[in-house]
Design an enzyme around this catalytic site. Structure first.
Site, PDB file in Angstrom:
ATOM      1  N   PRO A  77      32.184  47.170 -71.652  1.00  0.00           N
ATOM      2  CA  PRO A  77      33.570  47.043 -71.201  1.00  0.00           C
ATOM      3  C   PRO A  77      34.360  46.092 -72.094  1.00  0.00           C
ATOM      4  O   PRO A  77      33.977  44.938 -72.292  1.00  0.00           O
ATOM      5  CB  PRO A  77      33.430  46.486 -69.782  1.00  0.00           C
ATOM      6  CG  PRO A  77      32.123  45.744 -69.798  1.00  0.00           C
ATOM      7  CD  PRO A  77      31.239  46.497 -70.746  1.00  0.00           C
ATOM      8  N   GLY A  79      38.737  45.289 -72.930  1.00  0.00           N
ATOM      9  CA  GLY A  79      40.053  45.578 -72.384  1.00  0.00           C
ATOM     10  C   GLY A  79      41.055  46.044 -73.427  1.00  0.00           C
ATOM     11  O   GLY A  79      40.844  45.929 -74.629  1.00  0.00           O
ATOM     12  N   HIS A 248      29.301  37.451 -73.301  1.00  0.00           N
ATOM     13  CA  HIS A 248      30.696  37.887 -73.379  1.00  0.00           C
ATOM     14  C   HIS A 248      31.176  37.975 -74.830  1.00  0.00           C
ATOM     15  O   HIS A 248      32.335  37.688 -75.141  1.00  0.00           O
ATOM     16  CB  HIS A 248      31.597  36.945 -72.572  1.00  0.00           C
ATOM     17  CG  HIS A 248      32.721  37.639 -71.866  1.00  0.00           C
ATOM     18  ND1 HIS A 248      32.665  37.995 -70.540  1.00  0.00           N
ATOM     19  CD2 HIS A 248      33.937  38.054 -72.291  1.00  0.00           C
ATOM     20  CE1 HIS A 248      33.796  38.575 -70.184  1.00  0.00           C
ATOM     21  NE2 HIS A 248      34.586  38.626 -71.239  1.00  0.00           N
ATOM     22  N   GLY A 302      30.470  46.622 -78.001  1.00  0.00           N
ATOM     23  CA  GLY A 302      31.839  46.253 -77.668  1.00  0.00           C
ATOM     24  C   GLY A 302      32.810  46.385 -78.821  1.00  0.00           C
ATOM     25  O   GLY A 302      33.486  47.407 -78.974  1.00  0.00           O
TER      26      GLY A 302
END
Length: 353
Positions: A77, A79, A248, A302
Site C-alpha cells: 500500500p 498513497g 514503512h 512499494g
C-alpha cells in the site's frame, strides 16, 4: 533505450517527476538511514546455490491467505498514485490483475474505491487501514471494503504519529490541494475516504482494540509494521491472520532495523501459526528469493510500483512486475529451486550474517 531493471525505472521517475512529488515518493524519516539500509541489508546476504537438479520447469506460484498468486511478489500500500500517473490506483489495480498478484489499496488512495474495483474487478485486493479516532468511521470503511470484495484488512500499526520527513517539510507538500481529490462524498453518500485522509491517525490504538475490529469483519486481519518478536508473539496471541514485517519504507522511525534484518526474529516468534510477509527494500529477484528463504511467505513492493506508474501507467507497473518475476524465476533456477516450497534457509550463507 529500454528499462531493464528497477533502478532504471527509479532514474526515469527522478528525471520526469516534479521535485516535490519525487521527494514525497522517495523521502524517508530524518537522515534516511533505515530507508537506505532496507536495500543495503539485502546485499550483505549471500546465497548457497545447489546444482545438478532438474530445473527445466520452475513454478513460482504460491498462496496468501488461501488465494493463489502467480508469484510471491505483490503490491504494497502506497498513497496518492495520481501523483505519478493520471489514472492513479486504477492503473495499478489493472496491472496487478493482469499479473495475477495481490494489490493492497491504501487508505490514502487518490481514486475512489469503487473506481479502483471497477478498473480491475477480478483482481485480488486487500485494503490497508489507518485507524481513525472515530470508531463509526472505521466501521463504515470496513463495511465498505467488504461490500466491494476486498479479501483482507491490513491494519497499519507503526504510525501513531507521522514520521519526521524533512523534504516534505521543506517542500510544504499539500497533497490534498495538489491532487484535487474528486469523487469524495460524505459518509451518508457512502464514501468515507476524505474523513480518513483529512483526520489524524488514532494514536491510542492498542492490542486490546483488535477484538473490536475482529467483531466488525469476517475478513482476515493482517498487521503491517511489526519488527520485533515481542509484538509478533502478541499478534499471534490476539488471533491475527498475518504479519507484514515492515518499517514503512524507512518513512516513520529512522534507525530501526532493515525489514530483512527483522524478518527472522518475527518468523521464529510466530512458530508457523500465521503467515509472515515482508516489505521494504525489494529491488531484484535475488531480494525476493532471500526474503522467502528467511521465512517470508510473500513480499510486497512499494516505491518501484510508483516508478513504473511514472514511466507508463498500467504498462509501466506491469513492466516492473514482469522484471521482478523474471529475475525471481532466474534466481530460483540458478539456486536449484523448482517450486516456492523448495526455498528455505539452506540457501542462505549464515556465516556472513
Amino acid at each position: 533505450m529500454p528499462l531493464v531493471c528497477l533502478t532504471d525505472f527509479r532514474e526515469h521517475a527522478r528525471e520526469h517527476l516534479s521535485k516535490s512529488t519525487w521527494d514525497f515518493i522517495e523521502g524517508g524519516a530524518d537522515d534516511c538511514c533505515t530507508r537506505d539500509e532496507n536495500m543495503a541489508a539485502f546485499k550483505k546476504i549471500r546465497l548457497r546455490p545447489r546444482y545438478l537438479k532438474d530445473v527445466s520447469k520452475v513454478d513460482m506460484r504460491t498462496t496468501i491467505q488461501g488465494a493463489e498468486i502467480s508469484a510471491p511478489i505483490c503490491i504494497a500500500p502506497t498513497g496518492f498514485h495520481r501523483l505519478a500517473w493520471p489514472d492513479g490506483e486504477m492503473s495499478t489495480a489493472r496491472a496487478a490483475q493482469a499479473a495475477s498478484i495481490c494489490y493492497i489499496t491504501s487508505t490514502y488512495a487518490s481514486c475512489s474505491l469503487e473506481d479502483i474495483v471497477a478498473a480491475a474487478p477480478r483482481g485480488l485486493r486487500w485494503f490497508q487501514l489507518y485507524v481513525h479516532p472515530n470508531r463509526q468511521i472505521n466501521k463504515q470503511m470496513i463495511q465498505k471494503v467488504e461490500s466491494l470484495g476486498f479479501k483482507a484488512l491490513v491494519i497499519t500499526v507503526d504510525v501513531p504519529k507521522v514520521g519526521n520527513r524533512r523534504n516534505d517539510i521543506t517542500n510544504q507538500v499539500d497533497l490534498m490541494k495538489k491532487l484535487l481529490l474528486k469523487d469524495l462524498g460524505s459518509p451518508e453518500m457512502g464514501n468515507v475516504m476524505p474523513y480518513f485522509q483529512m483526520s489524524p491517525i488514532d494514536p491510542s490504538i492498542c492490542w486490546e482494540d483488535l477484538s473490536w475490529f475482529q467483531s466488525m469483519t469476517r475478513l482476515p486481519i493482517i498487521l503491517k509494521g511489526i519488527l520485533t518478536k515481542e509484538d509478533a508473539e502478541l499478534a499471534v496471541k490476539h488471533n491475527v491472520h498475518g504479519i507484514i514485517v515492515s518499517n514503512h519504507g524507512g518513512r516513520q522511525l529512522d534507525e530501526v532495523p532493515a525489514s530483512i534484518d527483522a524478518l527472522t526474529e518475527v518468523v521464529a516468534a510466530v512458530k508457523g501459526k500465521v503467515e509472515v510477509y515482508l516489505d521494504g527494500g525489494i529491488r531484484t529477484g535475488n531480494d525476493v528469493l532471500k526474503a522467502l528463504a528467511l521465512g517470508a511467505k510473500c513480499v510486497f513492493v512499494g516505491r518501484p510500483i510508483l516508478w513504473g506508474l511514472a514511466y507508463k501507467g498500467e504498462h509501466g507497473v506491469k513492466e516492473v512486475l514482469d522484471i521482478l518475476k523474471n529475475e525471481f524465476h532466474t534466481s530460483m533456477t540458478l539456486t536449484g529451486c523448482r517450486s516456492v516450497a523448495e526455498i528455505n534457509q539452506d540457501l542462505i550463507q549464515f556465516s556472513r550474517l
